[in-house]
Design an enzyme around this catalytic site. Structure first.
Site, short mmCIF file in Angstrom:
data_model
loop_
_atom_site.label_atom_id
_atom_site.label_comp_id
_atom_site.label_asym_id
_atom_site.label_seq_id
_atom_site.Cartn_x
_atom_site.Cartn_y
_atom_site.Cartn_z
N ARG A 19 117.57 -46.27 84.42
CA ARG A 19 118.59 -45.25 84.22
C ARG A 19 117.99 -43.87 84.47
O ARG A 19 116.82 -43.63 84.16
CB ARG A 19 119.14 -45.31 82.79
CG ARG A 19 119.90 -46.58 82.47
CD ARG A 19 120.48 -46.48 81.06
NE ARG A 19 121.19 -47.69 80.68
CZ ARG A 19 120.63 -48.72 80.06
NH1 ARG A 19 119.32 -48.68 79.77
NH2 ARG A 19 121.33 -49.79 79.77
N ASP A 30 121.90 -44.36 88.89
CA ASP A 30 123.05 -44.47 88.02
C ASP A 30 123.94 -45.57 88.58
O ASP A 30 124.66 -45.35 89.56
CB ASP A 30 123.80 -43.14 87.96
CG ASP A 30 125.04 -43.21 87.05
OD1 ASP A 30 125.24 -44.27 86.42
OD2 ASP A 30 125.77 -42.21 86.99
N LYS A 37 126.51 -46.77 87.52
CA LYS A 37 127.94 -46.55 87.33
C LYS A 37 128.54 -45.70 88.43
O LYS A 37 129.75 -45.50 88.48
CB LYS A 37 128.20 -45.91 85.96
CG LYS A 37 127.83 -46.80 84.79
CD LYS A 37 128.14 -46.15 83.46
CE LYS A 37 127.78 -47.08 82.29
NZ LYS A 37 128.07 -46.45 80.98
N GLY A 67 118.45 -58.36 82.67
CA GLY A 67 118.58 -58.82 81.30
C GLY A 67 119.81 -58.28 80.61
O GLY A 67 119.82 -58.10 79.39
N ARG A 101 123.86 -58.26 79.28
CA ARG A 101 124.75 -59.26 78.70
C ARG A 101 125.57 -59.91 79.81
O ARG A 101 125.82 -59.28 80.85
CB ARG A 101 125.69 -58.62 77.68
CG ARG A 101 125.00 -58.12 76.42
CD ARG A 101 126.00 -57.97 75.28
NE ARG A 101 125.48 -57.08 74.25
CZ ARG A 101 126.05 -56.92 73.06
NH1 ARG A 101 127.15 -57.60 72.77
NH2 ARG A 101 125.54 -56.10 72.18
N ARG A 134 130.57 -56.78 86.64
CA ARG A 134 131.45 -55.61 86.57
C ARG A 134 130.92 -54.45 87.40
O ARG A 134 131.71 -53.61 87.86
CB ARG A 134 131.64 -55.17 85.11
CG ARG A 134 132.47 -56.15 84.29
CD ARG A 134 132.93 -55.53 82.98
NE ARG A 134 131.83 -55.27 82.06
CZ ARG A 134 131.36 -56.17 81.20
NH1 ARG A 134 131.87 -57.41 81.16
NH2 ARG A 134 130.37 -55.87 80.37
N GLY A 156 121.58 -60.04 69.80
CA GLY A 156 120.57 -60.77 69.04
C GLY A 156 119.20 -60.20 69.32
O GLY A 156 119.04 -59.34 70.19
N HIS A 157 118.21 -60.66 68.58
CA HIS A 157 116.82 -60.29 68.82
C HIS A 157 115.96 -61.53 68.60
O HIS A 157 116.44 -62.57 68.13
CB HIS A 157 116.39 -59.14 67.91
CG HIS A 157 116.59 -57.79 68.51
ND1 HIS A 157 116.02 -57.41 69.71
CD2 HIS A 157 117.32 -56.72 68.08
CE1 HIS A 157 116.37 -56.16 69.99
NE2 HIS A 157 117.17 -55.72 69.03
N ASP A 178 110.61 -63.72 72.52
CA ASP A 178 110.69 -62.79 73.65
C ASP A 178 109.72 -63.15 74.77
O ASP A 178 110.12 -63.22 75.94
CB ASP A 178 110.39 -61.37 73.18
CG ASP A 178 111.57 -60.71 72.50
OD1 ASP A 178 112.68 -61.27 72.57
OD2 ASP A 178 111.39 -59.64 71.89
#
Length: 366
Positions: free
Chosen positions: A41, A69, A71, A92, A94, A100, A133-134, A163
């Site tokens: 980002r 960016d 987006k 990684g 969701r 999208r 979650g973690h 992880d």
């Protein structure tokens, strides 16, 4: 073109900036020579460094960064162009986020050999797939957390098991398997790497033992969970600890010899009912001397006893120093690439360099 060496030299990977297992997998691949460009980002300094307040994050080593960016149309177009020129992508997000953005696996029909690595805690499907979650929650639902620690409460194995073990390492392994297939067939695929799946796979031996009655489904009651007096840790006079892994009888004999004890004076180690009493007698002996004294007694023996070292002590230990298991680079100490290859060894890259979109696209021409 990248001048990197190693067994994965020439392999191009786009990494979408993420946390924990994603940058770890990318670091492992970069250590072995892959040319990895991270898309971050705008204004970010690396996800782990930002979250953990680090000046330097060694998980960033060995690859360069381009800020985009995603987006914006311009950012997505640049990302798409880089992915089109890459052998693989790691992300990684969701489930559904990349779709999208128009950067999902189905958005590259003219790149059939693309290997698309997806790192999540729960996987791309299932009732929890879209929830947060973690590491600790993934371990909780994998059965692993229940099995680790003293009888009173589960112990948290840092974030090594979830992880990095069940996540990052499995992602790197899956990527390499899929890349091998793509090289042979020209057909890429999606690598759906879920930490819960990876931890379940890591638990294969324990699950197999439990299924055959050789593992009790409770903590501190089994051969490898600290209950056995010959596979546990003991407190020494100085407050430090010695780790004992004398599973085999011949190693147990050497341990007792170093402790100045005789087997026939002790409870039978093969009788689980006597484990508490046997452990108490062994603990009493270890408590008479400092940790480093015991370490010297057992040094270079087959007793399978070793001092429990701090992070700083581990870096200085003669075994680790001899193998150069740690190195100093860009400030903090960090682990050397692993495993070691005899003909094409890996190499720890330096801190990430920031590229402009033009520089990144120019580097990956063709």
């Amino acid at each position: 073109m990248s001048s990197k060496t190693g067994p994965l030299a020439g392999l191009r990977i786009v990494e979408i900036s993420g946390l924990g297992p994603t940058p770890f997998a990318a670091m492992c691949l970069a250590d072995m020579g892959a040319d990895v460009i991270r898309i971050a980002r705008p204004g970010s300094s690396g996800p782990e460094a930002h979250v953990l307040g680090l000046a330097v994050d060694i998980l960033d080593r060995g690859r360069d960064v381009i800020e985009l960016d995603l987006k914006s149309d311009e950012g997505r177009d640049t990302a798409r162009a880089l992915i089109q020129r890459a052998d693989a992508l790691i992300e990684g997000m969701r489930p559904g986020v990349m779709e999208r953005l128009g950067l999902g696996p189905q958005d590259f029909p003219d790149h059939p050999a693309l290997v698309y690595g997806r790192m999540t805690g729960w996987g791309q499907t299932g009732p929890l797939a879209h929830t947060a979650g973690h590491d600790i929650t993934y371990l909780a639902l994998s059965g692993a957390l229940h099995a680790i620690g003293p009888s009173e409460t589960p112990a948290i194995p840092l974030n090594l098991l979830g992880d990095f073990g069940g996540g990052g390492m499995y992602l790197a392994f899956g990527m390499l398997a899929a890349l091998h297939h793509a090289r042979a067939s020209g057909q890429g695929q999606v690598v759906d790497c879920a930490i819960t799946d990876g931890v379940a796979h890591l638990m294969a031996m324990i699950t197999g033992m439990a299924g055959q009655g050789a593992w009790v489904d409770q903590r501190y009651a089994n051969l490898l969970d600290g209950a056995a007096p010959f596979y546990t840790t003991y407190l020494c006079a100085c407050g430090g600890h010695i780790a004992v892994g004398a599973l085999e009888p011949q190693f147990w004999a050497q341990l007792l010899d170093g402790l100045g004890l005789r087997a026939h004076d002790l409870p039978n180690r093969d009788n689980r009912d006597t484990w508490p009493e046997l452990r108490a007698q062994i603990a009493a002996r270890f408590a008479t001397r400092p940790r480093d004294d015991w370490a010297e007694v057992f040094r270079e023996t087959d007793s399978c006893a070793a001092p429990v070292l701090s992070l700083a002590e581990a870096r200085a230990h003669p075994q680790n120093a001899d193998r150069a298991s740690y190195l100093i680079q860009d400030g903090p100490a960090q682990p050397a690439p692993a495993p070691r290859l005899s003909a094409t060894p890996g190499q720890a890259g330096g801190a990430p360099q920031r590229l402009t979109p033009k520089q990144a696209l120019s580097r990956w021409q063709g």
